[in-house]
Write a protein that holds these residues in place. Structure first.
Motif, short mmCIF file in Angstrom:
data_model
loop_
_atom_site.label_atom_id
_atom_site.label_comp_id
_atom_site.label_asym_id
_atom_site.label_seq_id
_atom_site.Cartn_x
_atom_site.Cartn_y
_atom_site.Cartn_z
N TYR A 51 0.72 -1.33 -0.10
CA TYR A 51 -0.14 0.06 0.07
C TYR A 51 0.92 1.34 0.00
O TYR A 51 0.30 2.26 -0.03
N ASP A 54 0.42 5.28 0.15
CA ASP A 54 -0.87 5.63 0.52
C ASP A 54 -0.73 5.75 2.13
O ASP A 54 -0.66 4.68 2.95
N GLU A 57 -3.43 3.59 4.35
CA GLU A 57 -3.25 2.42 4.19
C GLU A 57 -2.04 1.66 4.81
O GLU A 57 -1.72 0.82 5.25
N ASP A 58 -0.88 2.50 4.18
CA ASP A 58 0.44 2.06 4.38
C ASP A 58 0.99 1.62 6.06
O ASP A 58 0.62 2.69 6.73
#
Length: 130
Positions: A51, A54, A57-58
């Motif tokens: 992810y 991002d 979401e990372d």
């Protein structure tokens, strides 16, 4: 590619997959094995959160698969990457460089026919008008 300096320990052992080794990141998904092209770590393989980058979401997972490369190897990798970029820029990376596809040829022929029909129409109009 990723040139981030963040790192993390493995959350599990190596997962077996059809695409080679992988790890599970903190998100619980497979973290694929990538190869760095950064100036600091060229050629080093690493696992990272799929992810990234991002921020929502990372999970921040990054784990190096192998150690740092020697200065000699870094220089060699930079030379290879530079030659690859140069060959791609000059079309040498494309095996079909310089070739005309059948569709391109058909488009050119149709374009020429349209121009010819327009020119003949203009000539006929000029002859019948005068």
């Amino acid at each position: 590619m990723v040139s981030s300096s963040r790192s993390a320990g493995s959350t599990s052992g190596v997962n077996k997959s059809n695409n080679g080794p992988s790890r599970t990141c903190y998100c619980g998904v497979i973290a694929p094995l990538k190869i760095s092209t950064s100036e600091k770590n060229p050629g080093r393989r690493y696992f990272w959160c799929r992810y990234w980058p991002d921020e929502v979401e990372d999970c921040g997972y990054l784990e190096w698969y192998d150690g740092e490369v020697s200065p000699w190897y870094k220089e060699l990798l930079f030379e290879v990457m530079a030659k690859k970029k140069k060959s791609i820029r000059h079309g040498k990376g494309n095996p079909h460089h310089g070739e005309i596809s059948l569709m391109d040829l058909v488009r050119v022929v149709i374009g020429l026919l349209v121009i010819l029909v327009v020119m003949v129409g203009i000539l006929m109009w000029m002859v019948y008008k005068g």
